[in-house]
Design a protein around this motif. Structure first.
Motif, mmCIF file in Angstrom:
data_model
loop_
_atom_site.group_PDB
_atom_site.id
_atom_site.type_symbol
_atom_site.label_atom_id
_atom_site.label_comp_id
_atom_site.label_asym_id
_atom_site.label_seq_id
_atom_site.Cartn_x
_atom_site.Cartn_y
_atom_site.Cartn_z
ATOM 1 N N GLY A 33 -5.134 -3.703 -11.444
ATOM 2 C CA GLY A 33 -5.789 -2.450 -11.093
ATOM 3 C C GLY A 33 -6.674 -2.506 -9.869
ATOM 4 N N ASP A 34 -6.966 -3.713 -9.366
ATOM 5 C CA ASP A 34 -7.788 -3.818 -8.160
ATOM 6 C C ASP A 34 -7.066 -3.173 -6.984
ATOM 7 O OD1 ASP A 34 -9.760 -5.176 -9.501
ATOM 8 O OD2 ASP A 34 -9.355 -7.136 -8.590
ATOM 9 N N ALA A 35 -7.814 -2.426 -6.204
ATOM 10 C CA ALA A 35 -7.252 -1.782 -5.017
ATOM 11 C C ALA A 35 -7.236 -2.761 -3.856
ATOM 12 C CB ALA A 35 -8.067 -0.553 -4.651
ATOM 13 N N LEU A 36 -6.168 -2.729 -3.095
ATOM 14 C CA LEU A 36 -6.082 -3.510 -1.869
ATOM 15 C C LEU A 36 -6.417 -2.600 -0.699
ATOM 16 C CD1 LEU A 36 -4.469 -5.327 -3.858
ATOM 17 C CD2 LEU A 36 -3.118 -6.014 -1.907
ATOM 18 N N PRO A 37 -6.855 -3.189 0.403
ATOM 19 C CA PRO A 37 -7.115 -2.352 1.575
ATOM 20 C C PRO A 37 -5.810 -1.686 2.011
ATOM 21 C CG PRO A 37 -7.611 -4.680 2.035
ATOM 22 C CD PRO A 37 -7.104 -4.603 0.650
ATOM 23 N N SER A 38 -5.927 -0.551 2.663
ATOM 24 C CA SER A 38 -4.722 0.098 3.176
ATOM 25 C C SER A 38 -4.059 -0.831 4.190
ATOM 26 C CB SER A 38 -5.069 1.428 3.841
ATOM 27 O OG SER A 38 -5.700 1.199 5.084
ATOM 28 N N GLY A 71 -0.726 8.477 -1.628
ATOM 29 C CA GLY A 71 -1.995 9.182 -1.546
ATOM 30 C C GLY A 71 -3.140 8.507 -2.283
ATOM 31 N N LYS A 72 -2.850 7.468 -3.052
ATOM 32 C CA LYS A 72 -3.910 6.778 -3.807
ATOM 33 C C LYS A 72 -4.147 5.364 -3.307
ATOM 34 C CE LYS A 72 -3.339 9.509 -7.927
ATOM 35 N NZ LYS A 72 -3.436 9.567 -9.343
ATOM 36 N N GLY A 73 -3.083 4.678 -2.893
ATOM 37 C CA GLY A 73 -3.248 3.328 -2.374
ATOM 38 C C GLY A 73 -2.354 2.309 -3.031
ATOM 39 N N THR A 74 -2.672 1.057 -2.776
ATOM 40 C CA THR A 74 -1.913 -0.073 -3.312
ATOM 41 C C THR A 74 -2.820 -0.862 -4.235
ATOM 42 O OG1 THR A 74 -0.617 -0.163 -1.283
ATOM 43 C CG2 THR A 74 -0.563 -2.108 -2.675
ATOM 44 N N PHE A 75 -2.281 -1.216 -5.407
ATOM 45 C CA PHE A 75 -3.070 -1.860 -6.448
ATOM 46 C C PHE A 75 -2.337 -3.073 -6.998
ATOM 47 C CE2 PHE A 75 -3.876 2.642 -6.263
ATOM 48 C CZ PHE A 75 -5.262 2.715 -6.252
#
Length: 125
Positions: A33-38, A71-75
């Protein structure tokens, strides 16, 4: 997320990024669930092209390490502990295959190779 790339490495930049993200997942620095930078932000931080970060992210997504939501990102994708261990063992097997091939190329016998493994394995205790 700390990623260090080297222009002197024989590995392409996207591979260096990919392998370091995997290591962060294996060691628990990155969790489910951690988000990675775009891709753009990471490219800017590492001073590489967006194509490079895109390739690393796409490979990791195809391998099941990451998930992307438009639209939300990479996790970081959810991994069960046994699945993480299986991935780590698979990576180790790939490394071992390369090492055995190199050992054969330089003329090491199986016994010599095993002796080297014993020396390094015991040295880590």
């Amino acid at each position: 997320m700390n990623i260090v790339i080297s222009t002197n490495s024989k590995d392409p930049l996207f591979v260096q990024i990919k392998e370091q993200i995997k290591q962060h997942i294996f060691t628990g620095k990155l969790k489910e669930g951690d988000a990675l930078p775009s891709m753009r932000v990471l490219a800017k931080e590492l001073q590489v092209s967006v194509i490079t970060t895109k390739r690393a992210y796409e490979d990791l997504e195809n391998e099941g390490y990451l998930i992307s939501a438009v639209g939300k990102g990479t996790f970081v994708a959810g991994q069960q502990p046994h699945v993480l261990k299986e991935w780590q063992v698979r990576e180790l097997e790939n490394d071992l295959e390369r090492l055995v091939k190199t050992g054969k190329q330089v003329g090491l016998s199986k016994d010599d190779f095993i002796q080297l493994i014993d020396i390094y394995y015991e040295g880590e205790s």
